[in-house]
Design a protein around this motif. Structure first.
Motif, short mmCIF file in Angstrom:
data_model
loop_
_atom_site.label_atom_id
_atom_site.label_comp_id
_atom_site.label_asym_id
_atom_site.label_seq_id
_atom_site.Cartn_x
_atom_site.Cartn_y
_atom_site.Cartn_z
N LEU A 5 0.83 -1.20 0.00
CA LEU A 5 0.00 0.00 0.00
C LEU A 5 0.87 1.26 0.00
CD1 LEU A 5 -2.92 0.96 0.04
CD2 LEU A 5 -2.82 0.92 2.53
N LEU A 6 1.96 1.21 0.74
CA LEU A 6 2.89 2.34 0.78
C LEU A 6 3.54 2.56 -0.58
CD1 LEU A 6 3.85 4.36 2.85
CD2 LEU A 6 5.72 2.82 3.42
N ILE A 7 3.94 1.48 -1.23
CA ILE A 7 4.54 1.58 -2.57
C ILE A 7 3.52 2.13 -3.56
CG2 ILE A 7 5.45 0.23 -4.51
CD1 ILE A 7 6.79 -1.60 -2.38
N LEU A 8 2.28 1.64 -3.50
CA LEU A 8 1.23 2.15 -4.38
C LEU A 8 1.00 3.64 -4.16
CD1 LEU A 8 -0.98 1.59 -6.50
CD2 LEU A 8 -2.50 1.04 -4.59
N ALA A 9 0.95 4.06 -2.90
CA ALA A 9 0.75 5.48 -2.59
C ALA A 9 1.91 6.31 -3.14
CB ALA A 9 0.63 5.67 -1.09
N ALA A 10 3.14 5.81 -3.04
CA ALA A 10 4.31 6.53 -3.56
C ALA A 10 4.26 6.64 -5.08
CB ALA A 10 5.59 5.83 -3.12
N ALA A 13 1.55 9.16 -5.96
CA ALA A 13 2.01 10.52 -5.65
C ALA A 13 3.02 11.00 -6.70
CB ALA A 13 2.62 10.57 -4.26
N ALA A 14 3.95 10.13 -7.07
CA ALA A 14 4.94 10.49 -8.10
C ALA A 14 4.25 10.74 -9.44
CB ALA A 14 5.98 9.38 -8.23
N GLY A 15 3.29 9.90 -9.79
CA GLY A 15 2.53 10.11 -11.03
C GLY A 15 1.75 11.41 -11.01
N GLY A 16 1.15 11.71 -9.87
CA GLY A 16 0.42 12.97 -9.73
C GLY A 16 1.33 14.18 -9.85
N LEU A 17 2.51 14.11 -9.23
CA LEU A 17 3.48 15.20 -9.33
C LEU A 17 3.97 15.37 -10.76
CD1 LEU A 17 5.16 17.35 -7.91
CD2 LEU A 17 6.88 15.58 -7.45
N LEU A 18 4.27 14.27 -11.42
CA LEU A 18 4.70 14.31 -12.81
C LEU A 18 3.60 14.90 -13.69
CD1 LEU A 18 6.83 13.58 -14.96
CD2 LEU A 18 5.75 11.34 -15.12
N GLY A 19 2.36 14.50 -13.45
CA GLY A 19 1.24 15.04 -14.20
C GLY A 19 1.07 16.53 -14.00
#
Length: 188
Positions: A5-10, A13-19
């Motif tokens: 779950l922590l890896i999925l959240a990371a 979050a990285a995809g959202g920041l990149l977007g």
């Protein structure tokens, strides 16, 4: 916390920041990537639909209400933010047509009692109506050149389809629930 779950959240979050960075620096590339992501989800959704077609799924009245409510909410939001306005008659007509199609579509699935729960199971007719509606949506959009007014009518038609499908499925659910209720077993 669970490691997966922590890896999925990371990753999210990285995809959202990149977007967000892409949206601010290259909006055209952002929307192209978003379009590509939409196509991937459409293909995955279609494959899931085909693979799980005959699997019985529990019918839940709340889920039916949420589905219909989200369709209506989406149509209202899109109507509010679309720069063009179409007549109330055309929007209502699209909604009514979608409701009729959704009502018919709801009649194509089987409702059955399985392990004490009322379940729905798709069949070839259910898949055919689903595929025709998907093809109609894509065809109209491509043929009309995607003007906002066409998109608006398709959104209202989809909202009607969800409402019609949910309402008829709920009515069939209630009918089957009443038929299967016995004095010893009053709840499902």
């Amino acid at each position: 916390m669970n490691r997966r779950l922590l890896i999925l959240a990371a990753v999210l979050a990285a995809g959202g920041l990149l977007g967000l960075i892409l949206l601010l620096t290259a909006p055209r590339a952002f929307f192209a990537m978003l379009n590509l992501l939409g196509i991937v989800f459409l293909v995955l959704g279609a494959l899931t639909m085909i693979v799980t077609l005959r699997k019985a799924k529990a019918v839940k009245p709340l889920a039916l209400a949420i589905s219909a409510g989200m369709g209506l909410l989406t149509a209202i939001v899109v109507s509010t933010f679309t720069p063009v306005s179409s007549s109330v008659i055309s929007g209502f007509s699209a909604f009514l047509l979608g409701g009729l199609i959704g009502s018919g579509w709801a009649m194509t699935s089987e409702l059955l009692l399985e392990n004490g729960h009322i379940c729905s199971r798709g069949n070839a007719w259910y898949l055919l109506v689903w595929a025709l509606m998907l093809a109609l949506n894509q065809s109209v959009t491509l043929l009309m050149g995607r003007p906002p007014s066409v998109g608006l009518m398709l959104v209202w038609c989809s909202a009607g389809l969800l409402l019609g499908q949910s309402a008829v499925t709920f009515l069939r659910y209630r009918k089957l629930a009443l038929q299967t209720t016995t004095p010893q077993h009053t709840t499902l």
